[in-house]
Design an enzyme around this catalytic site. Sequence first.
Site, PDB file in Angstrom:
ATOM      1  N   SER A 146      11.311  27.401  -7.334  1.00  0.00           N
ATOM      2  CA  SER A 146      12.366  27.829  -8.248  1.00  0.00           C
ATOM      3  C   SER A 146      12.043  27.429  -9.673  1.00  0.00           C
ATOM      4  O   SER A 146      11.401  26.394  -9.926  1.00  0.00           O
ATOM      5  CB  SER A 146      13.693  27.186  -7.830  1.00  0.00           C
ATOM      6  OG  SER A 146      14.676  27.319  -8.833  1.00  0.00           O
ATOM      7  N   TYR A 172      19.491  20.406  -6.274  1.00  0.00           N
ATOM      8  CA  TYR A 172      18.691  21.540  -5.802  1.00  0.00           C
ATOM      9  C   TYR A 172      17.356  21.587  -6.540  1.00  0.00           C
ATOM     10  O   TYR A 172      16.284  21.676  -5.927  1.00  0.00           O
ATOM     11  CB  TYR A 172      19.442  22.855  -6.009  1.00  0.00           C
ATOM     12  CG  TYR A 172      18.561  24.069  -5.813  1.00  0.00           C
ATOM     13  CD1 TYR A 172      18.131  24.433  -4.536  1.00  0.00           C
ATOM     14  CD2 TYR A 172      18.136  24.831  -6.896  1.00  0.00           C
ATOM     15  CE1 TYR A 172      17.301  25.524  -4.349  1.00  0.00           C
ATOM     16  CE2 TYR A 172      17.311  25.926  -6.709  1.00  0.00           C
ATOM     17  CZ  TYR A 172      16.897  26.274  -5.444  1.00  0.00           C
ATOM     18  OH  TYR A 172      16.072  27.343  -5.262  1.00  0.00           O
ATOM     19  N   LYS A 176      13.400  20.915  -5.037  1.00  0.00           N
ATOM     20  CA  LYS A 176      12.258  21.820  -5.163  1.00  0.00           C
ATOM     21  C   LYS A 176      11.098  21.110  -5.873  1.00  0.00           C
ATOM     22  O   LYS A 176       9.926  21.267  -5.495  1.00  0.00           O
ATOM     23  CB  LYS A 176      12.670  23.078  -5.934  1.00  0.00           C
ATOM     24  CG  LYS A 176      13.597  23.997  -5.147  1.00  0.00           C
ATOM     25  CD  LYS A 176      12.911  24.585  -3.939  1.00  0.00           C
ATOM     26  CE  LYS A 176      13.773  25.547  -3.169  1.00  0.00           C
ATOM     27  NZ  LYS A 176      13.087  26.115  -1.986  1.00  0.00           N
ATOM     28  N   GLY A 319      24.990  21.428 -13.619  1.00  0.00           N
ATOM     29  CA  GLY A 319      23.661  21.813 -13.154  1.00  0.00           C
ATOM     30  C   GLY A 319      23.086  23.032 -13.836  1.00  0.00           C
ATOM     31  O   GLY A 319      21.893  23.322 -13.694  1.00  0.00           O
TER      32      GLY A 319
END
Length: 364
Positions: A146, A172, A176, A319
């Site tokens: 990502s 998140y 990654k 975020g």
Amino acid sequence: MKPQNAESIMAPAILVTGGAGYVGSHTVMSMLERSESVEFEIVVVDNLSNAYRSEGQKKPAPLRIIEEMTGKNIHFYELDIRDKEGLDKIFAAHNIECVIHFAALKAVGESVEKPLEYYQANISGTCTLFEVMRDHGVYKLVYSSSCTVYGEPEKLPLDESHPTGRGLASPYGRSKYFCEEIMKDLCKSDPKWVVISLRYFNPVGAHHSGRIGEDPTGIPNNLMPFIAQVAVGRLKELVVFGDDYPTIDGTGVRDYIHVEDLAEGHVKAIKLFKDPAFSGFHAINLGTGTGYSVLQVVAAFERASGRRVARRAAARRAGDVAANYADAARARRLLAWRAARGLPDMCRDAWNWQSRHPHGFRDC
């Protein structure tokens, strides 16, 4: 380990983790649509946390539809990749040559609320997969990464030389990033490992047939399915998180990429494994290079659908960053790939899917 003489008795296979999900299913479709992929069996592992299966059916709806459309069989296993024993049995049953790894939790905002769940699924699950791959002598991997690994952009457009891991805004994104670091260490520890980490920007749209598309569980976390569900009448209004960013209209700017372009990028990546000189860890952006604001996407969707999308502004979501979009020159150079579909195509195909299936795969 594989049974003795496994290569002579089993066809070569590609394992797709999370292959019943949105990007995974479109990638499976893309592989089966291409003649050069017929030499491989497709094996899909998915825990169905974000995929629908009709009552009485053995396979989830998107895979069943893909089989109908292509006339080809997909081996499916309902399994969480943290189940090491279950994964081991699948590797023993198939002659797996490479893995495309999608299986992960993927909502930025939700990860802020549920960090443990994200680290457990995304990092622990990935490590378990790598252990089983190593045990069975499988060292080729395409990873679903990502653009969130870049954190708050220090420059735009974002190319692969941009620092990663700095100022990451969500669990998140950190999950990654941590997985990429693990992959780099694996490649340094053993030259047999070959990893292609595809750093997505924002996948949207649906297969041009309108038969498979994005069908999130619950209220969508991503923009396009949220807009589509408002347009089709499932949701009352779109919530725009943040209208005070330093962007063209105050709303967040993202690089949206058609899911079919993204799927084709994975097929191109697999071809790199045929080159014996290709080795180590490689990060490659998959994006269009153009950023659109939330309100620009809404306007484009209204034009494509002929429907007005009601909306209201809300506070910024934890975020999120103000803007990001890709420099995809490396994808053009290494993969001979570039995005071929623009925002009107993305909106047209998303609406074609949603208008045919107001309740997603439950209407199939």
